[in-house]
Structures are given as structure tokens and as C-alpha cells.
Scaffold this motif. Structure first.
Motif, short mmCIF file in Angstrom:
data_model
loop_
_atom_site.label_atom_id
_atom_site.label_comp_id
_atom_site.label_asym_id
_atom_site.label_seq_id
_atom_site.Cartn_x
_atom_site.Cartn_y
_atom_site.Cartn_z
N ASP A 168 8.64 0.25 3.02
CA ASP A 168 9.71 -0.53 2.40
C ASP A 168 9.32 -1.98 2.11
O ASP A 168 10.15 -2.76 1.65
N ASP A 169 8.07 -2.31 2.36
CA ASP A 169 7.56 -3.66 2.08
C ASP A 169 6.81 -3.61 0.75
O ASP A 169 5.68 -3.11 0.68
N PRO A 170 7.43 -4.12 -0.33
CA PRO A 170 6.78 -4.05 -1.65
C PRO A 170 5.40 -4.68 -1.68
O PRO A 170 4.49 -4.15 -2.33
N ALA A 171 5.21 -5.79 -0.98
CA ALA A 171 3.90 -6.44 -0.98
C ALA A 171 2.85 -5.54 -0.33
O ALA A 171 1.72 -5.43 -0.81
N GLU A 172 3.24 -4.87 0.76
CA GLU A 172 2.32 -3.95 1.43
C GLU A 172 1.98 -2.77 0.52
O GLU A 172 0.82 -2.35 0.43
N MET A 173 2.98 -2.23 -0.16
CA MET A 173 2.74 -1.09 -1.06
C MET A 173 1.85 -1.51 -2.23
O MET A 173 0.95 -0.78 -2.62
N HIS A 174 2.08 -2.70 -2.77
CA HIS A 174 1.23 -3.20 -3.85
C HIS A 174 -0.19 -3.44 -3.37
O HIS A 174 -1.14 -3.25 -4.13
N SER A 175 -0.33 -3.85 -2.12
CA SER A 175 -1.65 -4.09 -1.57
C SER A 175 -2.42 -2.77 -1.37
O SER A 175 -3.61 -2.69 -1.68
N ARG A 176 -1.74 -1.75 -0.87
CA ARG A 176 -2.40 -0.50 -0.52
C ARG A 176 -2.51 0.49 -1.68
O ARG A 176 -3.46 1.27 -1.73
N LEU A 177 -1.51 0.51 -2.56
CA LEU A 177 -1.48 1.43 -3.70
C LEU A 177 -1.12 0.62 -4.95
O LEU A 177 -0.03 0.79 -5.51
N PRO A 178 -2.00 -0.26 -5.39
CA PRO A 178 -1.63 -1.22 -6.43
C PRO A 178 -1.18 -0.61 -7.76
O PRO A 178 -0.17 -1.05 -8.34
N ARG A 179 -1.88 0.38 -8.24
CA ARG A 179 -1.52 0.94 -9.55
C ARG A 179 -0.25 1.78 -9.45
O ARG A 179 0.62 1.70 -10.32
N LEU A 180 -0.12 2.54 -8.40
CA LEU A 180 1.07 3.37 -8.22
C LEU A 180 2.30 2.49 -7.95
O LEU A 180 3.38 2.75 -8.48
N ALA A 181 2.13 1.45 -7.15
CA ALA A 181 3.24 0.53 -6.89
C ALA A 181 3.65 -0.19 -8.17
O ALA A 181 4.85 -0.35 -8.43
N ALA A 182 2.69 -0.61 -8.98
CA ALA A 182 3.03 -1.28 -10.24
C ALA A 182 3.81 -0.31 -11.14
O ALA A 182 4.79 -0.71 -11.79
N LEU A 183 3.42 0.94 -11.18
CA LEU A 183 4.09 1.94 -12.00
C LEU A 183 5.51 2.21 -11.48
O LEU A 183 6.45 2.28 -12.27
N CYS A 184 5.65 2.36 -10.19
CA CYS A 184 6.93 2.78 -9.61
C CYS A 184 7.85 1.63 -9.22
O CYS A 184 9.07 1.78 -9.24
N LEU A 185 7.27 0.49 -8.85
CA LEU A 185 8.08 -0.65 -8.41
C LEU A 185 8.10 -1.79 -9.42
O LEU A 185 8.94 -2.66 -9.33
N GLY A 186 7.13 -1.80 -10.30
CA GLY A 186 7.00 -2.89 -11.25
C GLY A 186 6.02 -3.92 -10.73
O GLY A 186 5.51 -3.82 -9.61
#
Length: 192
Positions: A168-186
Motif C-alpha cells: 500500500d506504499d506507492p513509493a515502495e511499489m514504484h521502487s520495486r516494480l517501476p514499470r508495473l506501478a507506473a502502468l497501474c498507479l500512474g
């Protein structure tokens, strides 16, 4: 059934699946032409493949794609990942962030749909096929229990899931799964 035959069976069902005959239905039909022993061996390979991606990083990918992901949903995601075939399965197993390249994931993210790659029915293909042969789907679960016991214990999901982190931490998700987080979270710098 060895791993090569397992993936051949998956690919065969994938190529025969249509909008009117989904993958899990085609797979069940294919498995129902096999012996009971073959179906049990298929289930063994299926559980091995599912267990191999029972990891926090893959769960995080499922969480992003699904807009959340319970433990039951993660089982469905792993089944759906297997249903994508060996190539996509191996890509995601090696680097879960590669799922940002999957056409179904891209389309689902663009349409704000959260069901991409989740396939509950695939989990039950072996039991349903076994039931067609014996006349009772419950026969599968008895046979599976005996089969596992004969193989020196149960096949279980891996105990080593890797490093746990906050989905639930967007920064952590962007750090670990950058392309997928950008696609799904923006984009984290601009928000979605």
C-alpha cells in the motif's frame, strides 16, 4: 507427466481456447482424455509451478494489476499466470515487473479493469477432469491426498517468499516494480 509435457498441455489448451470456450474449459477437456495417473501428475506440475511464484514480488505484481489481492486471489493470479503459457510464466517468475509488457495487463490498466490474469477456474481443471472419468469430482481430492502421501509428503507453497514489503506504499511499489506501478498507479511524481 514431466515439465515439458505439462507446458505442452498448457500451450495446446491456450491455442484451442476461444471466447466461447475459455482456457480452463479447454484444459479440463484435454485432461479428461488422459488417465487418472496423468491427471495427478499434471496437478503435481501445476502445484510446483504455482508454488515457484508464491513470492512477495509476484504477489505485489498481482496486487497492482488487481487493485488489491487477497491470498485466495493470489492463488487465482498464479493459476492465470500459468495459463499464459511458459514464456510469460518464466518472464514473470524472473522479473515480475515484466508483466507491464503483457498485452492483457496493458489493456486492463487502460480500461480500469482489475481482472487481468486472474483465473480461478484453472485451479480446478484437474479435479473436474478427474471427476469426468470417475463420475465424482470429490474422487480427485482423495486420490490427490494419497498421491501426495506417496511422494514423501505434501507439495506446499515455498516457505521462502523473499522480502516482504508494504503493497500500500506507492513509493515502495514504484521502487520495486517501476514499470508495473507506473502502468497501474500512474507516475509517482504526478499521481494518476
Amino acid at each position: 507427466m514431466d515439465i515439458s509435457e505439462f507446458w505442452t498441455t498448457i500451450e495446446s489448451a491456450r491455442s484451442a481456447a476461444t471466447a466461447d470456450r475459455p482456457f480452463a474449459e479447454v484444459l479440463t477437456d484435454e485432461l479428461a482424455t488422459r488417465t487418472k495417473e496423468d491427471i495427478l501428475r499434471y496437478q503435481e506440475r501445476f502445484d510446483e509451478a504455482s508454488g515457484a511464484v508464491y513470492r512477495w514480488d509476484v504477489w505485489a505484481a498481482a496486487y497492482l494489476i488487481g487493485g488489491g489481492c487477497s491470498d485466495d486471489s493470489f492463488m487465482d493470479f498464479r493459476a492465470g499466470l500459468i495459463a499464459q503459457g511458459r514464456d510469460w510464466y518464466e518472464k514473470a517468475a524472473a522479473v515480475p515487473d515484466r508483466l507491464a509488457e503483457h498485452p492483457v495487463v496493458i489493456a486492463a490498466a487502460g480500461a480500469d479493469r482489475d481482472e487481468a490474469l486472474f483465473d480461478e477456474e484453472t485451479n480446478y481443471a484437474a479435479a473436474r477432469a478427474f471427476g469426468r472419468i470417475t463420475g465424482d469430482e470429490e474422487d480427485f481430492y482423495e486420490a490427490w491426498t494419497e498421491y501426495e502421501a506417496s511422494r514423501d509428503g505434501s507439495l506446499r507453497d515455498s516457505d521462502d517468499m523473499g522480502e516482504d514489503f508494504d503493497f500500500d506504499d506507492p513509493a515502495e511499489m514504484h521502487s520495486r516494480l517501476p514499470r508495473l506501478a507506473a502502468l497501474c498507479l500512474g507516475d509517482i511524481t504526478r499521481g494518476r
